[in-house]
Design a protein around this motif. Structure first.
Motif, mmCIF file in Angstrom:
data_model
loop_
_atom_site.group_PDB
_atom_site.id
_atom_site.type_symbol
_atom_site.label_atom_id
_atom_site.label_comp_id
_atom_site.label_asym_id
_atom_site.label_seq_id
_atom_site.Cartn_x
_atom_site.Cartn_y
_atom_site.Cartn_z
ATOM 1 N N VAL A 41 -15.726 -4.603 70.045
ATOM 2 C CA VAL A 41 -15.506 -5.764 70.869
ATOM 3 C C VAL A 41 -14.298 -6.546 69.732
ATOM 4 C CG1 VAL A 41 -15.907 -8.026 71.947
ATOM 5 C CG2 VAL A 41 -17.429 -6.159 72.065
ATOM 6 N N THR A 42 -13.212 -7.195 70.339
ATOM 7 C CA THR A 42 -12.220 -7.769 69.757
ATOM 8 C C THR A 42 -12.289 -9.101 70.186
ATOM 9 O OG1 THR A 42 -10.413 -7.246 70.820
ATOM 10 C CG2 THR A 42 -10.866 -5.853 68.768
ATOM 11 N N ILE A 43 -12.263 -10.241 69.245
ATOM 12 C CA ILE A 43 -12.250 -11.624 69.838
ATOM 13 C C ILE A 43 -10.942 -11.994 69.062
ATOM 14 C CG2 ILE A 43 -13.462 -14.039 69.371
ATOM 15 C CD1 ILE A 43 -15.241 -11.994 70.655
ATOM 16 N N ALA A 44 -10.258 -12.711 70.314
ATOM 17 C CA ALA A 44 -8.997 -13.245 70.122
ATOM 18 C C ALA A 44 -9.132 -14.823 70.133
ATOM 19 C CB ALA A 44 -7.964 -12.872 71.166
ATOM 20 N N ARG A 45 -8.200 -15.393 69.803
ATOM 21 C CA ARG A 45 -8.215 -17.142 69.895
ATOM 22 C C ARG A 45 -8.527 -17.678 71.268
ATOM 23 N NH1 ARG A 45 -7.519 -21.960 66.975
ATOM 24 N NH2 ARG A 45 -7.804 -23.485 68.512
ATOM 25 N N ALA A 46 -7.999 -16.786 72.318
ATOM 26 C CA ALA A 46 -8.109 -17.081 73.658
ATOM 27 C C ALA A 46 -9.854 -17.036 74.048
ATOM 28 C CB ALA A 46 -7.427 -16.352 74.608
ATOM 29 N N ASP A 47 -10.305 -16.101 73.407
ATOM 30 C CA ASP A 47 -12.031 -16.011 73.876
ATOM 31 C C ASP A 47 -12.450 -16.981 73.275
ATOM 32 O OD1 ASP A 47 -11.575 -13.204 74.945
ATOM 33 O OD2 ASP A 47 -11.441 -12.323 72.605
ATOM 34 N N LEU A 48 -12.384 -17.504 72.012
ATOM 35 C CA LEU A 48 -13.048 -18.612 71.297
ATOM 36 C C LEU A 48 -12.589 -19.845 72.184
ATOM 37 C CD1 LEU A 48 -12.387 -17.860 67.559
ATOM 38 C CD2 LEU A 48 -14.447 -17.091 68.947
ATOM 39 N N ASP A 49 -11.427 -19.766 72.511
ATOM 40 C CA ASP A 49 -11.039 -21.428 73.335
ATOM 41 C C ASP A 49 -11.922 -21.378 74.941
ATOM 42 O OD1 ASP A 49 -9.303 -22.028 71.397
ATOM 43 O OD2 ASP A 49 -7.391 -21.195 72.501
ATOM 44 N N ALA A 50 -12.382 -20.212 75.191
ATOM 45 C CA ALA A 50 -12.919 -20.237 76.592
ATOM 46 C C ALA A 50 -14.499 -20.600 76.201
ATOM 47 C CB ALA A 50 -12.871 -18.845 77.151
ATOM 48 N N MET A 51 -14.961 -20.864 74.877
ATOM 49 C CA MET A 51 -16.321 -20.702 74.549
ATOM 50 C C MET A 51 -16.519 -22.382 74.332
ATOM 51 S SD MET A 51 -17.310 -17.876 72.080
ATOM 52 C CE MET A 51 -16.838 -16.065 72.628
ATOM 53 N N GLU A 52 -17.614 -22.862 74.419
ATOM 54 C CA GLU A 52 -17.896 -24.136 73.868
ATOM 55 C C GLU A 52 -17.696 -24.428 72.501
ATOM 56 O OE1 GLU A 52 -21.724 -27.476 73.844
ATOM 57 O OE2 GLU A 52 -21.851 -25.572 75.020
ATOM 58 N N TRP A 53 -17.071 -25.386 71.856
ATOM 59 C CA TRP A 53 -16.716 -25.757 70.674
ATOM 60 C C TRP A 53 -17.645 -26.838 70.161
ATOM 61 C CZ3 TRP A 53 -12.378 -24.543 67.436
ATOM 62 C CH2 TRP A 53 -11.630 -23.348 67.774
ATOM 63 N N ARG A 54 -18.021 -26.590 68.943
ATOM 64 C CA ARG A 54 -19.000 -27.610 68.262
ATOM 65 C C ARG A 54 -18.512 -28.135 66.946
ATOM 66 N NH1 ARG A 54 -24.836 -26.989 69.602
ATOM 67 N NH2 ARG A 54 -24.617 -26.235 71.678
ATOM 68 N N GLU A 55 -19.036 -29.264 66.460
ATOM 69 C CA GLU A 55 -18.383 -29.964 65.137
ATOM 70 C C GLU A 55 -19.675 -30.044 64.218
ATOM 71 O OE1 GLU A 55 -16.463 -33.595 66.303
ATOM 72 O OE2 GLU A 55 -14.611 -32.365 66.497
#
Length: 160
Positions: A41-55
């Motif tokens: 599975v490849t993960i692109a920036r768009a895949d990460l943008d679709a997930m919930e972000w944390r700090e």
């Protein structure tokens, strides 16, 4: 004067070429192999943008103070890839490799950080992806075993 103009044109062409190669390099940030959906599975920036972000604001062994890191939970990335395993072998761009128990990602809110103090991470400053543990939230994480799992320049994960 002609030499200066010619050099400026060459410089502009070089900058445009570098920009184009950097853009294509950003398309795939992580590659997951092993016990994942379809074996890879490849993960692109768009895949990460679709997930919930944390700090996470936490100290590290390689920075001053408590930088603020921003990214996606590692367990969410594994779930996105359909990962089923007990260990992840993390590999960095500089060929650093370490095994990380998947349990870490469920016991702690470990993130795949793409930003530190609001600035995008680049390969020159530990990016584009850096595995970051919430070190200051759990005393046990201030241990060398965990420090070695902070993989910067993360490029691949092999799930087993």
């Amino acid at each position: 004067m002609k030499i200066t103009t010619c050099l400026l044109r060459l410089l502009r062409v070089a900058v445009l070429a570098l920009g184009a190669s950097a853009a294509s390099a950003e398309e795939v940030l992580l590659t997951l192999t092993g016990a994942v959906r379809d074996g890879q599975v490849t993960i692109a920036r768009a895949d990460l943008d679709a997930m919930e972000w944390r700090e996470i604001a936490t100290s590290t062994t390689v920075t001053d103070g408590q930088p603020l890191f921003r990214g996606v939970l590692m367990r969410d990335i594994l779930a996105h890839a359909g990962a089923e395993g007990e260990t992840v072998t993390a590999q960095a761009l500089n060929d650093y490799v370490i095994d990380i128990p998947v349990r870490d990602f469920h016991d702690f809110d470990v993130i795949a950080a793409l930003y530190m103090d609001g600035a995008a991470l680049t390969p020159r400053d530990k990016g584009p992806v850096w595995i970051v543990y919430p070190r200051d939230d759990h005393g046990v994480l201030a241990d060398i075993r965990y420090d070695m799992r902070w993989v910067w320049q993360l490029s691949a994960l092999h799930v087993q």
